[in-house]
Design a protein around this motif. Structure first.
Motif, PDB file in Angstrom:
ATOM      1  N   ASN A   1      -3.055   7.250  -2.270  1.00 33.73           N
ATOM      2  CA  ASN A   1      -4.264   6.465  -1.989  1.00 33.73           C
ATOM      3  C   ASN A   1      -4.366   6.141  -0.506  1.00 33.73           C
ATOM      4  O   ASN A   1      -5.451   6.249   0.096  1.00 33.73           O
ATOM      5  N   MET A   2      -3.248   5.749   0.095  1.00 36.14           N
ATOM      6  CA  MET A   2      -3.225   5.408   1.520  1.00 36.14           C
ATOM      7  C   MET A   2      -3.629   6.609   2.375  1.00 36.14           C
ATOM      8  O   MET A   2      -4.440   6.498   3.305  1.00 36.14           O
TER       9      MET A   2
ATOM     10  N   SER B   1       0.817  -1.220   0.000  1.00 35.65           N
ATOM     11  CA  SER B   1       0.000   0.000   0.000  1.00 35.65           C
ATOM     12  C   SER B   1       0.847   1.265   0.000  1.00 35.65           C
ATOM     13  O   SER B   1       0.309   2.370  -0.024  1.00 35.65           O
ATOM     14  N   LEU B   2       2.186   1.090   0.013  1.00 37.40           N
ATOM     15  CA  LEU B   2       3.112   2.223   0.045  1.00 37.40           C
ATOM     16  C   LEU B   2       4.177   2.109  -1.047  1.00 37.40           C
ATOM     17  O   LEU B   2       5.201   2.782  -0.979  1.00 37.40           O
TER      18      LEU B   2
ATOM     19  N   SER C   1       7.780   5.830   7.095  1.00 37.44           N
ATOM     20  CA  SER C   1       6.976   6.635   8.029  1.00 37.44           C
ATOM     21  C   SER C   1       7.312   8.114   7.913  1.00 37.44           C
ATOM     22  O   SER C   1       6.422   8.977   8.006  1.00 37.44           O
ATOM     23  N   ASN C   2       8.583   8.438   7.706  1.00 36.41           N
ATOM     24  CA  ASN C   2       8.961   9.842   7.510  1.00 36.41           C
ATOM     25  C   ASN C   2       8.386  10.392   6.213  1.00 36.41           C
ATOM     26  O   ASN C   2       7.911  11.531   6.165  1.00 36.41           O
ATOM     27  N   ILE C   3       8.422   9.592   5.165  1.00 32.79           N
ATOM     28  CA  ILE C   3       7.887  10.043   3.870  1.00 32.79           C
ATOM     29  C   ILE C   3       6.379  10.305   3.982  1.00 32.79           C
ATOM     30  O   ILE C   3       5.886  11.356   3.541  1.00 32.79           O
ATOM     31  N   VAL C   4       5.654   9.372   4.590  1.00 27.07           N
ATOM     32  CA  VAL C   4       4.207   9.538   4.723  1.00 27.07           C
ATOM     33  C   VAL C   4       3.872  10.752   5.580  1.00 27.07           C
ATOM     34  O   VAL C   4       3.018  11.581   5.227  1.00 27.07           O
TER      35      VAL C   4
ATOM     36  N   SER D   1      -9.364  -4.170   2.071  1.00 27.54           N
ATOM     37  CA  SER D   1      -8.565  -3.933   0.871  1.00 27.54           C
ATOM     38  C   SER D   1      -8.331  -2.438   0.670  1.00 27.54           C
ATOM     39  O   SER D   1      -9.280  -1.664   0.609  1.00 27.54           O
ATOM     40  N   PHE D   2      -7.048  -2.046   0.544  1.00 29.13           N
ATOM     41  CA  PHE D   2      -6.770  -0.637   0.244  1.00 29.13           C
ATOM     42  C   PHE D   2      -7.093  -0.310  -1.211  1.00 29.13           C
ATOM     43  O   PHE D   2      -7.213   0.856  -1.583  1.00 29.13           O
ATOM     44  N   GLU D   3      -7.237  -1.333  -2.046  1.00 24.79           N
ATOM     45  CA  GLU D   3      -7.613  -1.109  -3.438  1.00 24.79           C
ATOM     46  C   GLU D   3      -9.124  -0.890  -3.582  1.00 24.79           C
ATOM     47  O   GLU D   3      -9.568  -0.231  -4.516  1.00 24.79           O
TER      48      GLU D   3
END
Length: 426
Positions: free
Chosen positions: A19-20, A10-11, A131-134, A284-286
């Motif tokens: 999307n996440m 999901s990343l 985690s830093n990127i998100v 589902s993340f989709e």
């Protein structure tokens, strides 16, 4: 308060992260939310290869640069020329990573313990990066959040690669640092720290467990694990073409499935939730609008057979050299060695003259096991195997395996288990 956990799929790129974040935003409402993230895509695998090559004196810079560029490209796509904050974060983390890797190479003494310590210090960078990127992307788009270092919250012992959680100390830190908060906190799955502030990991794919730890300590309303599947299926659809979705499972049924190797949820995830009757949703993340699978305290509805596969297995058989029987003393010797090497048994079976175990194939563990027991036993060993468990089996459900070359077969009241070669499809 709720806890969300997002896996690597999901990343895997900028679009996936966008999307996440949209899922997080559409679900935050007025509830505080802890968001636990895994490493991006296949980052953990890449870090393992880089570490192994570095410790073995092989060239690792090509793989390292490839991994760095992957993260930098994702950062650039997310920034969209509006900022360079994410890029700067990625560059700084990789600079720290290279320094730490060189330090560990200089300290490495070739032992299993030295490798396991090095593994945790290096592989943890995957979650620190994601985690830093998100978190910074959310800040960039005006979504208030705070970044939380899981190593300052989750306390483990010093069993590197399989850290055991100190629940009392972890609970104390949760109460002191994060019991009361509003908004969104972004943190890492898979990692913690021992009492000496060395980074530890909770076992491969341990981010689900991290979500359960936070949910338990925070008495959360629920834990939701977002996956690239519609929920919990009774089989891997890549292997079994007729896989079916469970809409509900009890804690016990789900726990048994994870014990036998169902990969949708980490095996340690269920117990902390069941102890406090915290529901677990697998969605589902989709297709975030679909309900997925709910796991809870009620008895399962009628449960159809589950086909659970574990790849990369090794079958090890011990025979006494003087042709005497395998007795309690022999088993004590074998189990003592297995325990000391921190080997998890996936299946075991004994006869009068032999004792066989099926385990995850980790070369250094298997080599040590054979080395330490070869003086007392004749040892037979096969690798590149697959362990298949049919839970709640029927005669019809196991008929499909009749043509396979089975190395070991075991049947009990509810479960049918076989060890076969890898790469079979039904």
């Amino acid at each position: 308060m709720r806890v969300f956990k997002f896996g690597g799929a999901s990343l895997k790129n900028a679009n996936a992260i966008i999307n996440m974040v949209s899922i997080v935003c559409s679900n935050k409402n007025e509830h505080p939310l802890i968001v636990v993230v895994s490493a991006m895509g296949k980052t953990t695998n890449a870090l393992e290869i880089i570490l192994q090559n570095a410790l073995n004196g092989k060239d690792y810079m090509q793989d390292l640069n490839k991994l760095k560029n992957y993260h930098l490209e994702t950062a650039s796509d997310l920034e969209n020329n509006d900022s360079s904050n994410i890029t700067n974060l990625v560059n700084n983390l990789f600079q720290s990573f290279e320094i730490k890797l060189k330090e560990l190479v200089n300290q490495y003494n070739g032992s299993v313990e030295s490798y396991q310590f090095s593994y945790d210090q290096i592989v943890s960078y995957g979650e620190l990066l994601s985690s830093n990127i998100v978190s910074e992307y959310m800040n960039l788009t005006g979504i208030k959040n705070s970044w939380l270092d899981a190593r300052e919250i989750i306390v483990t012992d010093s069993t590197y690669t399989e850290g055991k959680v100190n629940w009392k100390k972890t609970n104390d830190r949760v109460k002191k640092q994060i019991t009361k908060f509003n908004g969104i906190k972004i943190t890492q799955g898979f990692i913690g720290a021992d009492p000496y502030n060395n980074t530890t990991t909770l076992g491969r794919e341990g981010s689900d467990f991290t979500g359960a730890i936070f949910a338990n300590c925070l008495n959360a309303e629920s834990l939701t694990i977002w996956k690239d599947v519609p929920g919990i299926l009774n089989a891997d659809p890549k292997i079994f073409h007729d896989a079916q979705l469970y809409d509900y499972l009890s804690y016990r049924e789900a726990a048994e499935m994870t014990y036998y190797g169902a990969s949708v949820i980490h095996p340690k995830t269920i117990k902390p939730l069941a102890n406090k009757k915290i529901p677990l949703n697998v969605r589902s993340f989709e297709r975030p609008g679909e309900t997925g699978t709910l796991i809870g305290n009620e008895k399962s509805h009628k449960v159809f057979p589950a086909f659970i596969t574990k790849n990369n297995q090794a079958l090890v058989s011990f025979k006494v050299k003087d042709f005497s029987f395998i007795d309690e003393n022999n088993l004590t010797t074998i189990f003592h060695t297995i325990t000391n090497l921190n080997i998890k048994l996936n299946l075991m079976q004994n006869s009068a003259t032999s004792f066989s175990i099926c385990i995850d194939y980790k070369e250094y563990q298997v080599n040590r096991l054979i080395e330490q027991l070869s003086s007392e036993f004749k040892i037979l060993f096969n690798k590149k195997l697959q362990l298949i468990t049919v839970k709640n089996y029927t005669e019809e459900s196991i008929e499909r395996f009749k043509e396979e070359k089975i190395l070991l077969e075991q049947r009990s009241r509810n479960n049918y288990r076989i060890v076969v070669g890898e790469d079979i499809t039904f």
